[in-house]
Design an enzyme around this catalytic site. Structure first.
Site, PDB file in Angstrom:
ATOM      1  N   HIS A 121       5.341   6.323  -1.369  1.00 17.92           N
ATOM      2  CA  HIS A 121       6.127   5.113  -1.595  1.00 17.92           C
ATOM      3  C   HIS A 121       5.316   3.869  -1.249  1.00 17.92           C
ATOM      4  O   HIS A 121       4.301   3.947  -0.560  1.00 17.92           O
ATOM      5  CB  HIS A 121       7.396   5.134  -0.740  1.00 17.92           C
ATOM      6  CG  HIS A 121       7.124   5.011   0.727  1.00 17.92           C
ATOM      7  ND1 HIS A 121       6.704   6.077   1.494  1.00 17.92           N
ATOM      8  CD2 HIS A 121       7.188   3.945   1.573  1.00 17.92           C
ATOM      9  CE1 HIS A 121       6.518   5.671   2.743  1.00 17.92           C
ATOM     10  NE2 HIS A 121       6.801   4.374   2.820  1.00 17.92           N
ATOM     11  N   HIS A 160       0.837  -1.200   0.000  1.00 23.24           N
ATOM     12  CA  HIS A 160       0.000   0.000   0.000  1.00 23.24           C
ATOM     13  C   HIS A 160       0.868   1.244   0.000  1.00 23.24           C
ATOM     14  O   HIS A 160       2.066   1.179   0.241  1.00 23.24           O
ATOM     15  CB  HIS A 160      -0.894   0.012   1.243  1.00 23.24           C
ATOM     16  CG  HIS A 160      -0.102   0.048   2.510  1.00 23.24           C
ATOM     17  ND1 HIS A 160       0.502  -1.080   3.030  1.00 23.24           N
ATOM     18  CD2 HIS A 160       0.242   1.073   3.340  1.00 23.24           C
ATOM     19  CE1 HIS A 160       1.167  -0.748   4.120  1.00 23.24           C
ATOM     20  NE2 HIS A 160       1.031   0.557   4.333  1.00 23.24           N
TER      21      HIS A 160
END
EC number: 3.1.-.-
Length: 171
Positions: free
Chosen positions: A115, A34
């Site tokens: 990220h 995620h």
């Protein structure tokens, strides 16, 4: 209860991340790959209902988000997290900023770096070896994500979806 807000990338990108996470990320079994939009925060049930309403408004007024990934990077020396670096864009930065406004007020601990984590809690030597290997790997991935999720943490430490919000959609 502890909550967080994330984007889940496509299965293709999750598969790439998981090919490393299953070996190098102790949180592998607790949450799928995620992109964290808002770090975890505590809410009561009543506050959660208010937050859901607010997030619905945020989603309605936001556009789908393009995720562009062209390299692996690391947060070292702050910590030994290795990640797929998502190139920042206006949509993702604006959504992150909104998620620290009323009623979710708070101050991020670190500057927002979009990220997807692939490794964490590594020794210095392991971090150096894994990062060196990943930096040699070519990655050029782009996709559009049209939703984000409010998650909550279960007693066993795993995270599950509380509510999903479609970007740019009424309702």
């Amino acid at each position: 209860m502890k909550y967080g807000v994330v984007l889940f990338p496509s299965k293709k990108l999750q598969d790439i991340a998981n090919s490393y996470r299953k070996r190098y990320d102790p949180n592998y079994a607790l949450i799928p790959p995620h992109l964290t939009l808002r770090t975890p925060f505590e809410l009561t049930d009543l506050e959660a209902a208010e937050v859901v309403s607010t997030l619905r408004e945020y989603a309605k007024n936001a556009s789908p988000i393009t995720l562009r990934i062209k390299k692996f990077s690391s947060f070292a020396p702050v910590n030994n997290v290795i990640y797929m670096k998502v190139e920042p864009n206006e949509e993702i930065m604006a959504l992150n900023e909104r998620l620290y406004a009323d009623p979710l007020e708070g101050t991020p601990e670190y500057a927002f770096v979009p990220h997807v984590t692939v490794a964490q809690k590594l020794s210095d030597d392991e971090h150096s070896d894994v990062l060196g290997t990943l930096k040699l790997r070519k990655i050029d991935h782009e996709e559009t994500v049209d939703r984000f999720h409010l998650l909550y943490q279960l007693e066993n430490g795993s995270w599950t979806v509380y509510e999903t919000f479609i970007l740019g959609e009424e309702g």
